[in-house]
Design a protein around this motif. Sequence first.
Motif, short mmCIF file in Angstrom:
data_model
loop_
_atom_site.label_atom_id
_atom_site.label_comp_id
_atom_site.label_asym_id
_atom_site.label_seq_id
_atom_site.Cartn_x
_atom_site.Cartn_y
_atom_site.Cartn_z
N ASN A 26 48.93 55.42 -1.51
CA ASN A 26 48.55 55.90 -0.18
C ASN A 26 47.03 55.75 -0.10
OD1 ASN A 26 48.18 57.24 2.24
ND2 ASN A 26 48.82 59.24 1.49
N PRO A 27 46.56 54.54 0.22
CA PRO A 27 45.12 54.25 0.12
C PRO A 27 44.34 54.80 1.30
CG PRO A 27 46.24 52.35 1.00
CD PRO A 27 47.32 53.38 0.72
N PRO A 28 42.99 54.75 1.22
CA PRO A 28 42.18 55.08 2.40
C PRO A 28 42.63 54.24 3.59
CG PRO A 28 40.80 54.84 0.47
CD PRO A 28 42.16 54.37 0.06
N TYR A 29 42.61 54.81 4.78
CA TYR A 29 43.19 54.16 5.94
C TYR A 29 42.22 53.31 6.75
CZ TYR A 29 47.63 56.71 5.65
OH TYR A 29 48.86 57.19 5.27
N SER A 30 40.92 53.51 6.59
CA SER A 30 40.02 52.88 7.55
C SER A 30 38.71 52.46 6.93
CB SER A 30 39.74 53.84 8.72
OG SER A 30 38.83 53.26 9.63
N GLU A 31 38.17 51.37 7.47
CA GLU A 31 36.80 50.96 7.14
C GLU A 31 35.82 51.38 8.23
OE1 GLU A 31 36.36 46.94 4.97
OE2 GLU A 31 38.11 46.67 6.26
N ASN A 32 36.30 51.53 9.47
CA ASN A 32 35.40 51.66 10.61
C ASN A 32 35.38 53.04 11.27
OD1 ASN A 32 34.80 48.83 10.43
ND2 ASN A 32 36.78 48.42 11.40
N ASP A 33 36.35 53.89 10.98
CA ASP A 33 36.36 55.22 11.60
C ASP A 33 35.15 56.04 11.17
OD1 ASP A 33 38.69 54.54 12.80
OD2 ASP A 33 39.95 55.98 11.74
N GLY A 57 45.16 55.72 -6.42
CA GLY A 57 44.50 56.58 -5.45
C GLY A 57 45.32 57.83 -5.24
N SER A 58 45.56 58.56 -6.33
CA SER A 58 46.57 59.62 -6.34
C SER A 58 46.18 60.88 -5.58
CB SER A 58 46.94 59.97 -7.78
OG SER A 58 45.79 60.25 -8.55
N GLY A 59 44.91 61.04 -5.21
CA GLY A 59 44.51 62.20 -4.42
C GLY A 59 44.81 63.51 -5.12
N THR A 60 45.53 64.40 -4.43
CA THR A 60 45.91 65.68 -5.03
C THR A 60 47.20 65.58 -5.82
OG1 THR A 60 47.02 66.34 -2.98
CG2 THR A 60 44.72 67.04 -3.27
N LYS A 113 37.03 64.42 1.88
CA LYS A 113 37.88 63.81 2.90
C LYS A 113 37.40 62.41 3.26
CE LYS A 113 39.37 68.11 5.12
NZ LYS A 113 39.35 68.89 6.39
N ALA A 114 36.09 62.24 3.36
CA ALA A 114 35.53 60.94 3.72
C ALA A 114 35.88 59.89 2.67
CB ALA A 114 34.01 61.04 3.87
N LEU A 115 35.80 60.27 1.40
CA LEU A 115 36.10 59.33 0.33
C LEU A 115 37.58 58.98 0.30
CD1 LEU A 115 34.77 57.76 -1.96
CD2 LEU A 115 35.19 59.71 -3.47
N ALA A 116 38.43 59.96 0.62
CA ALA A 116 39.88 59.74 0.60
C ALA A 116 40.36 58.94 1.81
CB ALA A 116 40.60 61.08 0.56
N HIS A 117 39.68 59.07 2.96
CA HIS A 117 40.18 58.48 4.20
C HIS A 117 39.52 57.16 4.56
CE1 HIS A 117 41.39 62.79 5.63
NE2 HIS A 117 42.27 62.26 4.81
N SER A 136 37.91 46.72 0.22
CA SER A 136 38.77 46.55 1.38
C SER A 136 40.23 46.85 1.05
CB SER A 136 38.66 45.11 1.90
OG SER A 136 39.25 44.21 0.96
N LEU A 137 41.04 46.99 2.10
CA LEU A 137 42.48 47.20 1.90
C LEU A 137 43.10 46.02 1.17
CD1 LEU A 137 45.03 48.87 2.40
CD2 LEU A 137 45.21 47.78 4.66
N LYS A 138 42.66 44.81 1.48
CA LYS A 138 43.18 43.63 0.79
C LYS A 138 42.87 43.69 -0.70
CE LYS A 138 42.98 38.57 0.70
NZ LYS A 138 42.39 37.35 1.33
#
Length: 249
Positions: free
Chosen positions: A120-127, A49-52, A135-139, A145-147
């Motif tokens: 540095n994975p996406p931080y949230s499922e529910n936000d 999930g390398s982002g930029t 940004k939505a895809l990255a965050h 899931s995180l697991k």
Amino acid sequence: MEDYTQDYLLDKRVKIFQPQNGYRASTDAVFLSSMIANVKKGDEILDVGSGTGAISLCLASRFCHSDIQIKGLEIQPELAELSNLSAKENGFDFLKYIHCDIKNKPDFIKNCSFAHVISNPPYSENDMPSPNKSKALAHNHHGFSLKEWINFCIKMIAPKGYFYMVNRAEAVDEILSAIHGKLGHIEIIPLYSKINQPAKRVIIRAQKDNRTPTKIHSGFVLHQDNGEYTPLAHQILREGKSFDDIKTD
């Protein structure tokens, strides 16, 4: 490709191209990159999930004379393309970014083949997701899931290899549950925005085939009251030092 800006990391030692209005790297990525140590000649490093590309660009700067290979996996094609431009601009020919979904990774990305796997994975499922699609895809997690993300990372780690992740502090339980029985020598490093504030981020470092007990470090305070970086944070974010070079506990 959408409009992008030319920015810098590590006190202008690293050039990075980023979308003008999309996902952009934060200090989390630079801090996480400082956690990699014990790099040996011939090691392969995977940035999931390398982002930029901020994490692996910082790593490439630190280990540019170490005869290693770094690969980044990124689901957004425009970010992978920009990251490859950044790698080329910095002269990092040993750093490559691959556009792919980790749910269907390329066959040449082999399980159990990376000495270091960092994410540095996406931080949230529910936000509430950002209206900006990048940004939505990255965050935010999307059907993964995180697991599941952590399980993928663990599958990539070679015997005795290392795992590194940054996430929100409230995700600690989920992260530790996912790596329980699979990794050991777990280190937890809280990141505090300012002194006397709760930790908002946490970094996890762990190793395969190691059963050393878990250690919780005192952590890092990023900002002084005047908004400037603390001396320890400055050493990582500006001078490019590693966590192991400056840790105090």
